[in-house]
Write a protein that holds these residues in place. Structure first.
Motif, PDB file in Angstrom:
ATOM      1  N   ASP A  54      -7.719   7.466   3.064  1.00 14.04           N
ATOM      2  CA  ASP A  54      -9.105   6.990   3.058  1.00 14.04           C
ATOM      3  C   ASP A  54      -9.196   5.589   2.434  1.00 14.04           C
ATOM      4  N   TYR A  55      -8.676   4.607   3.158  1.00 13.34           N
ATOM      5  CA  TYR A  55      -8.751   3.198   2.768  1.00 13.34           C
ATOM      6  C   TYR A  55      -9.103   2.405   4.009  1.00 13.34           C
ATOM      7  N   PRO A  56      -9.714   1.236   3.849  1.00 10.93           N
ATOM      8  CA  PRO A  56     -10.045   0.433   5.031  1.00 10.93           C
ATOM      9  C   PRO A  56      -8.821   0.063   5.877  1.00 10.93           C
ATOM     10  N   VAL A  57      -7.704  -0.205   5.217  1.00  8.62           N
ATOM     11  CA  VAL A  57      -6.482  -0.587   5.912  1.00  8.62           C
ATOM     12  C   VAL A  57      -5.333   0.268   5.389  1.00  8.62           C
ATOM     13  N   VAL A  58      -4.507   0.757   6.298  1.00  9.26           N
ATOM     14  CA  VAL A  58      -3.297   1.473   5.911  1.00  9.26           C
ATOM     15  C   VAL A  58      -2.118   0.620   6.378  1.00  9.26           C
ATOM     16  N   ALA A  59      -1.191   0.370   5.481  1.00  7.33           N
ATOM     17  CA  ALA A  59      -0.038  -0.479   5.792  1.00  7.33           C
ATOM     18  C   ALA A  59       1.240   0.223   5.358  1.00  7.33           C
ATOM     19  N   THR A  60       2.353  -0.274   5.868  1.00  5.94           N
ATOM     20  CA  THR A  60       3.661   0.242   5.459  1.00  5.94           C
ATOM     21  C   THR A  60       4.512  -0.903   4.963  1.00  5.94           C
ATOM     22  N   LYS A  61       5.501  -0.545   4.184  1.00  7.41           N
ATOM     23  CA  LYS A  61       6.542  -1.507   3.837  1.00  7.41           C
ATOM     24  C   LYS A  61       7.831  -0.737   3.626  1.00  7.41           C
ATOM     25  N   CYS A  62       8.921  -1.387   3.938  1.00  6.44           N
ATOM     26  CA  CYS A  62      10.234  -0.809   3.693  1.00  6.44           C
ATOM     27  C   CYS A  62      10.703  -1.336   2.346  1.00  6.44           C
ATOM     28  N   ALA A  63      10.924  -0.432   1.429  1.00  4.83           N
ATOM     29  CA  ALA A  63      11.336  -0.817   0.085  1.00  4.83           C
ATOM     30  C   ALA A  63      12.797  -0.457  -0.130  1.00  4.83           C
ATOM     31  N   ALA A  64      13.510  -1.391  -0.733  1.00  2.00           N
ATOM     32  CA  ALA A  64      14.922  -1.164  -1.030  1.00  2.00           C
ATOM     33  C   ALA A  64      15.060  -0.644  -2.445  1.00  2.00           C
ATOM     34  N   GLY A  65      16.037   0.186  -2.633  1.00  2.00           N
ATOM     35  CA  GLY A  65      16.328   0.703  -3.954  1.00  2.00           C
ATOM     36  C   GLY A  65      17.502   1.652  -3.870  1.00  2.00           C
ATOM     37  N   ALA A  66      17.821   2.232  -4.965  1.00  2.00           N
ATOM     38  CA  ALA A  66      18.877   3.238  -4.968  1.00  2.00           C
ATOM     39  C   ALA A  66      18.395   4.449  -4.191  1.00  2.00           C
ATOM     40  N   LYS A  67      19.298   5.248  -3.665  1.00  2.00           N
ATOM     41  CA  LYS A  67      18.909   6.437  -2.909  1.00  2.00           C
ATOM     42  C   LYS A  67      18.006   7.334  -3.734  1.00  2.00           C
ATOM     43  N   LYS A  68      18.259   7.420  -5.023  1.00  2.00           N
ATOM     44  CA  LYS A  68      17.423   8.243  -5.896  1.00  2.00           C
ATOM     45  C   LYS A  68      15.990   7.714  -5.899  1.00  2.00           C
ATOM     46  N   PHE A  69      15.825   6.382  -5.960  1.00  2.00           N
ATOM     47  CA  PHE A  69      14.488   5.764  -5.937  1.00  2.00           C
ATOM     48  C   PHE A  69      13.789   6.079  -4.622  1.00  2.00           C
ATOM     49  N   ALA A  70      14.502   5.950  -3.527  1.00  2.00           N
ATOM     50  CA  ALA A  70      13.901   6.153  -2.214  1.00  2.00           C
ATOM     51  C   ALA A  70      13.430   7.590  -2.036  1.00  2.00           C
ATOM     52  N   ARG A  71      14.098   8.530  -2.658  1.00  2.00           N
ATOM     53  CA  ARG A  71      13.734   9.940  -2.505  1.00  2.00           C
ATOM     54  C   ARG A  71      12.673  10.397  -3.500  1.00  2.00           C
ATOM     55  N   LYS A  72      12.424   9.633  -4.535  1.00  2.00           N
ATOM     56  CA  LYS A  72      11.468  10.029  -5.561  1.00  2.00           C
ATOM     57  C   LYS A  72      10.083  10.253  -4.950  1.00  2.00           C
ATOM     58  N   GLY A  73       9.505  11.380  -5.225  1.00  3.19           N
ATOM     59  CA  GLY A  73       8.164  11.678  -4.742  1.00  3.19           C
ATOM     60  C   GLY A  73       8.093  11.764  -3.237  1.00  3.19           C
ATOM     61  N   ALA A  74       9.180  12.089  -2.603  1.00  5.46           N
ATOM     62  CA  ALA A  74       9.262  12.075  -1.144  1.00  5.46           C
ATOM     63  C   ALA A  74       8.252  13.021  -0.509  1.00  5.46           C
ATOM     64  N   THR A  75       7.676  12.570   0.560  1.00  5.90           N
ATOM     65  CA  THR A  75       6.741  13.361   1.345  1.00  5.90           C
ATOM     66  C   THR A  75       7.158  13.264   2.800  1.00  5.90           C
ATOM     67  N   ASP A  76       6.989  14.330   3.533  1.00  5.07           N
ATOM     68  CA  ASP A  76       7.316  14.322   4.947  1.00  5.07           C
ATOM     69  C   ASP A  76       6.201  13.614   5.697  1.00  5.07           C
ATOM     70  N   ILE A  77       6.513  12.480   6.310  1.00 11.38           N
ATOM     71  CA  ILE A  77       5.513  11.722   7.040  1.00 11.38           C
ATOM     72  C   ILE A  77       5.794  11.788   8.537  1.00 11.38           C
ATOM     73  N   ASP A  78       6.605  12.708   8.969  1.00 13.94           N
ATOM     74  CA  ASP A  78       6.818  12.871  10.405  1.00 13.94           C
ATOM     75  C   ASP A  78       5.501  13.264  11.039  1.00 13.94           C
ATOM     76  N   GLY A  79       5.235  12.713  12.249  1.00 19.46           N
ATOM     77  CA  GLY A  79       4.012  12.981  12.992  1.00 19.46           C
ATOM     78  C   GLY A  79       3.560  14.377  12.879  1.00 19.46           C
TER      79      GLY A  79
END
Length: 79
Positions: A54-79
């Motif tokens: 619920d925001y006027p604009v939804v955006a994405t970004k690819c963030a680099a980090g350690a694998k542990k960082f990338a998995r932190k708080g992971a949510t399934d965003i598959d369609g």
């Protein structure tokens, strides 16, 4: 040497002018390269999770980090 660098897609809710953005969730997938991550961004923007932000604009970004960082708080965003 095997790199522990990984990329994750972050969904953000932003103001109309994109000056203020807030991280909403991260995709559970971890990508080995920036190119793999960027190829998936458009699909993530069409996911149910993105469409419910619920925001006027939804955006994405690819963030680099350690694998542990990338998995932190992971949510399934598959369609």
């Amino acid at each position: 040497m095997i790199s522990s660098l990984a990329y994750a897609i972050i969904l953000m809710g932003c103001s109309d002018d994109m000056t203020l953005c807030r991280e909403m969730t991260r995709d559970k997938r971890v990508f080995a390269t920036l190119q793999e991550c960027e190829r998936t961004e458009a699909m993530v923007l069409q996911s149910d999770v993105a469409l419910e932000i619920d925001y006027p604009v939804v955006a994405t970004k690819c963030a680099a980090g350690a694998k542990k960082f990338a998995r932190k708080g992971a949510t399934d965003i598959d369609g």
